[in-house]
Motif scaffolding. Structure first.
Motif, PDB file in Angstrom:
ATOM      1  N   LYS A 117       0.795  -1.353   0.116  1.00  0.00           N
ATOM      2  CA  LYS A 117      -0.016  -0.065  -0.084  1.00  0.00           C
ATOM      3  C   LYS A 117       0.845   1.327   0.006  1.00  0.00           C
ATOM      4  O   LYS A 117       0.646   2.218  -0.719  1.00  0.00           O
ATOM      5  N   LEU A 120       2.669   1.763  -3.390  1.00  0.00           N
ATOM      6  CA  LEU A 120       1.528   2.128  -4.389  1.00  0.00           C
ATOM      7  C   LEU A 120       1.372   3.594  -4.263  1.00  0.00           C
ATOM      8  O   LEU A 120       1.281   4.410  -5.059  1.00  0.00           O
ATOM      9  N   GLU A 121       1.166   4.044  -3.117  1.00  0.00           N
ATOM     10  CA  GLU A 121       0.987   5.605  -2.776  1.00  0.00           C
ATOM     11  C   GLU A 121       2.339   6.590  -3.217  1.00  0.00           C
ATOM     12  O   GLU A 121       2.153   7.631  -3.816  1.00  0.00           O
ATOM     13  N   ARG A 122       3.547   5.922  -3.223  1.00  0.00           N
ATOM     14  CA  ARG A 122       4.511   6.561  -3.576  1.00  0.00           C
ATOM     15  C   ARG A 122       4.668   6.686  -5.080  1.00  0.00           C
ATOM     16  O   ARG A 122       5.131   7.467  -5.728  1.00  0.00           O
ATOM     17  N   ILE A 123       4.273   5.692  -5.563  1.00  0.00           N
ATOM     18  CA  ILE A 123       4.335   5.510  -7.266  1.00  0.00           C
ATOM     19  C   ILE A 123       3.445   6.548  -7.771  1.00  0.00           C
ATOM     20  O   ILE A 123       3.547   7.424  -8.493  1.00  0.00           O
ATOM     21  N   LEU A 124       2.239   6.709  -7.001  1.00  0.00           N
ATOM     22  CA  LEU A 124       1.104   7.829  -7.347  1.00  0.00           C
ATOM     23  C   LEU A 124       1.429   9.269  -7.090  1.00  0.00           C
ATOM     24  O   LEU A 124       1.546  10.222  -7.886  1.00  0.00           O
ATOM     25  N   ASN A 125       2.576   9.142  -6.033  1.00  0.00           N
ATOM     26  CA  ASN A 125       2.981  10.636  -5.533  1.00  0.00           C
ATOM     27  C   ASN A 125       4.285  10.424  -5.479  1.00  0.00           C
ATOM     28  O   ASN A 125       4.874  10.473  -4.258  1.00  0.00           O
ATOM     29  N   GLY A 198       9.184   4.259  -5.254  1.00  0.00           N
ATOM     30  CA  GLY A 198       7.970   3.578  -5.220  1.00  0.00           C
ATOM     31  C   GLY A 198       8.052   2.038  -5.645  1.00  0.00           C
ATOM     32  O   GLY A 198       7.343   1.003  -5.273  1.00  0.00           O
ATOM     33  N   TRP A 199       8.343   2.321  -6.974  1.00  0.00           N
ATOM     34  CA  TRP A 199       8.495   0.938  -7.783  1.00  0.00           C
ATOM     35  C   TRP A 199       9.333  -0.138  -7.030  1.00  0.00           C
ATOM     36  O   TRP A 199       9.061  -1.357  -7.031  1.00  0.00           O
TER      37      TRP A 199
END
Length: 399
Positions: A117, A120-125, A198-199
């Protein structure tokens, strides 16, 4: 070496101690080493991760914290499994080690889900990272420590045949790969404009989940009663058959109540005309000798077989050939003949492997038809014995 020094200091009088006590000492040593090393790695990575604002480093640090928690659970498991048998647990407490491994697996899975979780948040931001020499140094040190821990736990795990410690060793080697991936992500993010944190955190989380599933699989199997090692089954059969007077072996059942805590029972066939006291003495000797040699609790049921009846021997051989024509993997035992004026009953058991292609009725019908070709006055009373082992137990010509 550090490993030998730790073992020498923690596992004293190891040559004279009982095996259960040795297992507990080795397990406690491994757990203590895991707790100390993982807590130190967690503290270093957490500080560096907070400073550099890297979610992948933070994920890797909490992974080390979960490893420390896993070591605590393993420590408790070894303490409980080392308890002697009591009225409520007549076979001992050794399976507690498997339960500890299962708890560790659930903890690892929970950590993996939570960091999936976060990643995924770091990938989006995405956010820029602040790489430093301290961060690189801590990650390199972590890789070296985890390599040593993996080797240390694998050595002890093999020495005491511990599923839990072998899983811990594999988890340490997995951590080497995840930390190396985090280090690569940090360096690439520092020298390029790629936002890989993030990835890479997501990759680490998936790796943690994969490790958790693997550990759960390895611990659930023994708890559910998986098949014993094929080598152990073959060795039991070979040793029992080697005694003069044993005509066949069947219905071998092996249970595990923890690492190196095996219980086995089987039927051993002897000639019905032998002196019953001598046969009983033979069985007692086999139980003691084979049990001590293989470190198992062995119980043998004596089966007397009629061997001096030519007609019965001919029928037994004919039935065995019919069985082999149906499928060579099948075998039989406890063959008896009950003669009557209008018909005679052939009574025997047929052993089939798990998941056999024919149903009990189909197999019985095929045998009935083949035996009826010899003489329609022979009726069959067949018991299908579905073996829990991966292959059927073979018998001598006595069956």
């Amino acid at each position: 070496m550090v490993r030998e020094w730790l073992i020498r200091m923690a596992v004293k009088e190891r040559e004279n101690a009982e095996e259960a006590a040795l297992r507990e000492r080795y397990g406690l040593l491994s757990s203590a080493v895991g707790i100390v090393c993982n807590l130190l790695l967690f503290a270093g990575k957490f500080l560096i991760g907070a400073f550099s604002k890297s979610v992948s480093i933070m994920a890797d640090s909490v992974n080390n914290l979960s490893d420390a928690g896993s070591s605590v659970v393993t420590l408790i498991g070894f303490k409980v499994s080392g308890k002697p048998a009591d009225a409520d647990h007549p076979f001992g407490h050794a399976r507690a080690e498997y339960i500890g491994g299962l708890v560790v697996a659930f903890m690892i899975l929970l950590i993996g889900i939570e960091f999936s979780k976060s990643s995924l948040e770091r990938i989006l931001n995405p956010q820029p990272l602040q790489a430093s020499a301290a961060a690189v140094l801590v990650l390199l040190l972590s890789i070296a420590v985890k390599l040593w821990m993996g080797s240390f736990n694998r050595y002890i795990g093999k020495k005491i045949s511990s599923v839990a410690l072998m899983a811990t060793a594999q988890d340490s080697f997995n951590d080497v790969l995840t930390t190396a991936a985090v280090l690569l992500s940090l360096l690439l993010s520092h020298f390029t404009r790629w936002h890989l944190d993030g990835w890479m955190g997501l990759a680490v989380a998936f790796f943690i989940l994969w490790s958790g599933f693997g550990i759960a699989r390895d611990t659930v199997g023994p708890l559910l009663g998986q098949s014993p090692p094929h080598e152990l089954v073959e060795e039991i059969e070979k040793r029992v058959r080697a005694y003069p007077g044993i005509l066949g072996v069947h219905d071998l059942v092996v249970h595990s109540y923890g690492p190196r805590n095996w219980f086995a029972s089987l039927h051993a066939e002897v000639c019905a005309t032998d002196d019953i006291l001598q046969s009983h003495d033979l069985i007692d000797n086999i139980e003691r000798d084979v049990g001590e040699a293989l470190h198992i609790h062995l119980v043998i049921h004596l089966d007397p077989i009629v061997m001096d009846d030519p007609a019965l021997n001919e029928l037994r051989a004919y039935t065995a050939r019919c069985l082999q024509e149906i499928d060579p993997i099948l075998s039989m035992h406890d063959f008896r003949l009950v003669r009557g004026q209008t018909h005679s009953n052939l009574i025997f058991d047929v052993t089939v492997p798990p998941g056999y292609r024919l149903s009990d009725r189909q197999l019985s019908r095929q045998l009935e038809e083949k035996i009826a070709e010899l003489d329609a006055h022979y009726y069959t009373v067949i018991t299908i014995d579905r073996s829990y082992l991966s292959s059927t137990t073979r018998h001598t010509g006595a069956d």
